[in-house]
Design a protein around this motif. Structure first.
Motif, PDB file in Angstrom:
ATOM      1  N   UNK A   1       5.567   3.117  11.699  1.00 39.69           N
ATOM      2  CA  UNK A   1       6.964   3.015  12.129  1.00 39.69           C
ATOM      3  C   UNK A   1       7.812   2.368  11.040  1.00 39.69           C
ATOM      4  N   UNK A   2       7.335   1.251  10.501  1.00 37.22           N
ATOM      5  CA  UNK A   2       8.109   0.515   9.491  1.00 37.22           C
ATOM      6  C   UNK A   2       8.357   1.379   8.259  1.00 37.22           C
ATOM      7  N   UNK A   3       7.294   1.964   7.718  1.00 34.37           N
ATOM      8  CA  UNK A   3       7.443   2.782   6.514  1.00 34.37           C
ATOM      9  C   UNK A   3       8.351   3.975   6.790  1.00 34.37           C
ATOM     10  N   UNK A   4       8.190   4.564   7.959  1.00 34.51           N
ATOM     11  CA  UNK A   4       9.007   5.723   8.297  1.00 34.51           C
ATOM     12  C   UNK A   4      10.490   5.412   8.351  1.00 34.51           C
TER      13      UNK A   4
ATOM     14  N   UNK B   1       0.828  -1.203   0.000  1.00 33.02           N
ATOM     15  CA  UNK B   1       0.000   0.000   0.000  1.00 33.02           C
ATOM     16  C   UNK B   1       0.863   1.255   0.000  1.00 33.02           C
ATOM     17  N   UNK B   2       1.976   1.187   0.730  1.00 30.07           N
ATOM     18  CA  UNK B   2       2.871   2.335   0.820  1.00 30.07           C
ATOM     19  C   UNK B   2       3.803   2.461  -0.376  1.00 30.07           C
ATOM     20  N   UNK B   3       3.718   1.520  -1.323  1.00 29.12           N
ATOM     21  CA  UNK B   3       4.578   1.556  -2.490  1.00 29.12           C
ATOM     22  C   UNK B   3       5.987   1.092  -2.227  1.00 29.12           C
ATOM     23  N   UNK B   4       6.158   0.297  -1.164  1.00 34.24           N
ATOM     24  CA  UNK B   4       7.495  -0.152  -0.777  1.00 34.24           C
ATOM     25  C   UNK B   4       7.783  -1.597  -1.176  1.00 34.24           C
ATOM     26  N   UNK B   5       6.799  -2.296  -1.745  1.00 28.30           N
ATOM     27  CA  UNK B   5       7.028  -3.654  -2.216  1.00 28.30           C
ATOM     28  C   UNK B   5       6.155  -3.915  -3.429  1.00 28.30           C
ATOM     29  N   UNK B   6       6.552  -4.853  -4.238  1.00 22.51           N
ATOM     30  CA  UNK B   6       5.854  -5.133  -5.491  1.00 22.51           C
ATOM     31  C   UNK B   6       4.575  -5.936  -5.260  1.00 22.51           C
TER      32      UNK B   6
ATOM     33  N   UNK C   1      -6.574  -4.564   7.733  1.00 23.23           N
ATOM     34  CA  UNK C   1      -7.139  -3.209   7.677  1.00 23.23           C
ATOM     35  C   UNK C   1      -6.161  -2.211   8.294  1.00 23.23           C
ATOM     36  N   UNK C   2      -5.615  -2.571   9.450  1.00 21.27           N
ATOM     37  CA  UNK C   2      -4.638  -1.697  10.092  1.00 21.27           C
ATOM     38  C   UNK C   2      -3.400  -1.504   9.242  1.00 21.27           C
ATOM     39  N   UNK C   3      -2.966  -2.569   8.565  1.00 24.13           N
ATOM     40  CA  UNK C   3      -1.799  -2.474   7.701  1.00 24.13           C
ATOM     41  C   UNK C   3      -2.014  -1.516   6.548  1.00 24.13           C
ATOM     42  N   UNK C   4      -3.206  -1.579   5.949  1.00 27.88           N
ATOM     43  CA  UNK C   4      -3.528  -0.667   4.842  1.00 27.88           C
ATOM     44  C   UNK C   4      -3.568   0.777   5.338  1.00 27.88           C
ATOM     45  N   UNK C   5      -4.217   0.990   6.472  1.00 26.57           N
ATOM     46  CA  UNK C   5      -4.298   2.350   7.030  1.00 26.57           C
ATOM     47  C   UNK C   5      -2.897   2.875   7.346  1.00 26.57           C
ATOM     48  N   UNK C   6      -2.108   2.055   8.026  1.00 23.82           N
ATOM     49  CA  UNK C   6      -0.761   2.475   8.376  1.00 23.82           C
ATOM     50  C   UNK C   6       0.117   2.693   7.161  1.00 23.82           C
ATOM     51  N   UNK C   7      -0.048   1.845   6.143  1.00 25.94           N
ATOM     52  CA  UNK C   7       0.717   2.013   4.914  1.00 25.94           C
ATOM     53  C   UNK C   7       0.396   3.322   4.215  1.00 25.94           C
ATOM     54  N   UNK C   8      -0.887   3.666   4.173  1.00 25.21           N
ATOM     55  CA  UNK C   8      -1.293   4.928   3.542  1.00 25.21           C
ATOM     56  C   UNK C   8      -0.777   6.131   4.325  1.00 25.21           C
ATOM     57  N   UNK C   9      -0.880   6.062   5.648  1.00 27.62           N
ATOM     58  CA  UNK C   9      -0.369   7.171   6.475  1.00 27.62           C
ATOM     59  C   UNK C   9       1.141   7.296   6.316  1.00 27.62           C
ATOM     60  N   UNK C  10       1.831   6.160   6.383  1.00 31.25           N
ATOM     61  CA  UNK C  10       3.280   6.181   6.243  1.00 31.25           C
ATOM     62  C   UNK C  10       3.709   6.714   4.891  1.00 31.25           C
ATOM     63  N   UNK C  11       2.973   6.325   3.844  1.00 29.73           N
ATOM     64  CA  UNK C  11       3.302   6.818   2.497  1.00 29.73           C
ATOM     65  C   UNK C  11       3.133   8.322   2.417  1.00 29.73           C
TER      66      UNK C  11
ATOM     67  N   UNK D   1      -1.674  -2.271  14.646  1.00 29.33           N
ATOM     68  CA  UNK D   1      -1.059  -2.653  13.373  1.00 29.33           C
ATOM     69  C   UNK D   1      -0.803  -1.422  12.519  1.00 29.33           C
ATOM     70  N   UNK D   2      -1.728  -0.472  12.531  1.00 27.06           N
ATOM     71  CA  UNK D   2      -1.539   0.759  11.758  1.00 27.06           C
ATOM     72  C   UNK D   2      -0.310   1.520  12.239  1.00 27.06           C
ATOM     73  N   UNK D   3      -0.168   1.657  13.543  1.00 28.98           N
ATOM     74  CA  UNK D   3       0.998   2.355  14.088  1.00 28.98           C
ATOM     75  C   UNK D   3       2.280   1.596  13.745  1.00 28.98           C
ATOM     76  N   UNK D   4       2.215   0.271  13.813  1.00 28.52           N
ATOM     77  CA  UNK D   4       3.375  -0.555  13.467  1.00 28.52           C
ATOM     78  C   UNK D   4       3.833  -0.257  12.038  1.00 28.52           C
ATOM     79  N   UNK D   5       2.881  -0.155  11.112  1.00 29.91           N
ATOM     80  CA  UNK D   5       3.237   0.134   9.717  1.00 29.91           C
ATOM     81  C   UNK D   5       3.763   1.546   9.550  1.00 29.91           C
TER      82      UNK D   5
END
Length: 240
Positions: free
Chosen positions: A143-146, A68-73, A209-219, A137-141
Motif C-alpha cells: 500500500x505504502x509503495x503504491x 528495498x523498493x528503492x524509495x529511500x537511501x 521480513x514482511x517489509x522486504x517482501x512488500x517492498x519488492x512486490x511494491x517495486x 506488514x507485506x501488504x502494508x508496504x
C-alpha cells in the motif's frame, strides 16, 4: 539529516503515545475498534505533519521496505531505525508514568504488549503470529509503495496509509496485539520487561521480513511496463 532523524523520533513517539496510549489508558472504553482507529490516526496526522521532512516512516519495517523498493537511501536506514526505537521507548515511558497513577495498574497485563502463545490476547500460536505479522506488514508496504509512487496519489498517501494501518489492527489485535512495527513493540517491551521482552525477537524478524517482501512486490508493481509497439506482429513475417 538531523531534522529528518528528529522527525522520525517524534513521529514514532506520537504513534506509540497515541496508539499504545489509547490501548493502555482507554482500551476498556473504546475497545479494539477504538485502538485500531487510534493507531491509524497517529500515522495519518504524523505523516501529514512530518512526512515532508523525513518521509514519515515511523517504523523500521517501513524504512527497510522502502529501501528495498528503492524509495529511500541506504544511508538513512540505520539512523532512522535508531531514532524510531528511541522515540518509541520515550513514548512508552510517558505512558507508564501516566498509567501507574491508576490504582491497581498491572504493567504485565495492560501495557499494549505484543506476543504469542501466553503473550497473545487470544492465545494464538507462534506460527499464527509469525504468519500474521509477515503477511500484514507485506501488504502494508505494498500500500505504502503504491500510493507514494504516483504523483496523483502521493498527496493523499497519509490517508491511505492511516486507513491501512487501522484495518491491519482490526484484523490482528486478537492475534498479536498487532505490531507490524518493531519500534512500537520494542518501546513497550523495554519498559514492561518480562515475557514481552523474551518474545520481542518475533516482532523484529517478522515485520522486517514482511517489509522486504512488500517492498519488492511494491517495486515490481510500481515500475512502468515496457512500451509495446503499436504495429501488430504478423506471424511468419521476416524480422527487420
Amino acid at each position: 539529516m538531523l531534522k529528518r532523524v528528529l522527525a522520525e523520533a517524534l513521529g514514532t513517539f506520537w504513534l506509540v503515545l497515541g496508539g499504545c496510549g489509547t490501548a493502555v489508558l482507554a482500551g476498556s472504553h473504546v475497545g479494539f475498534g477504538g485502538v485500531a482507529a487510534a493507531f491509524g490516526l497517529t500515522v495519518l496526522t504524523g505523516a501529514f505533519a512530518l512526512g515532508r521532512i523525513s518521509g514519515g516512516h515511523f517504523n523500521p519495517a517501513v524504512t527497510v521496505g522502502l529501501w528495498t523498493a528503492g524509495k529511500t537511501s541506504a544511508s538513512d536506514v540505520v539512523p532512522y531505525i535508531i531514532a524510531q526505537v528511541v522515540g518509541a521507548i520515550v513514548a512508552a515511558a510517558v505512558i507508564y508514568i501516566i498509567a501507574s497513577g491508576m490504582p491497581g495498574f498491572d504493567i504485565t497485563k495492560g501495557f499494549a504488549l505484543n506476543g504469542y502463545d501466553a503473550g497473545s490476547p487470544g492465545g494464538y500460536s507462534l506460527t499464527a503470529a509469525l504468519v500474521s505479522e509477515v503477511v500484514l506488514t507485506a501488504v502494508f508496504l505494498v500500500v505504502i509503495v503504491g500510493v507514494v509512487s504516483s504523483p496523483a496519489t502521493a498527496p493523499f498517501a497519509p490517508i491511505a496509509i492511516g486507513l491501512a494501518l487501522t484495518l491491519i489492527h482490526l484484523i490482528s489485535i486478537p492475534v498479536t496485539n498487532t505490531s507490524v512495527n518493531p519500534a512500537r513493540s520494542t518501546g513497550v517491551a523495554v519498559i514492561a520487561q518480562g515475557l514481552a521482552l523474551g518474545q520481542l525477537w518475533l516482532f523484529w524478524v517478522a515485520p522486517i521480513v514482511g517489509g522486504v517482501i512488500g517492498g519488492l512486490i511494491g517495486r515490481f508493481l510500481s515500475e512502468p511496463e515496457a512500451a509495446v509497439s503499436a504495429a501488430p506482429t504478423i506471424p511468419g513475417a521476416p524480422a527487420e
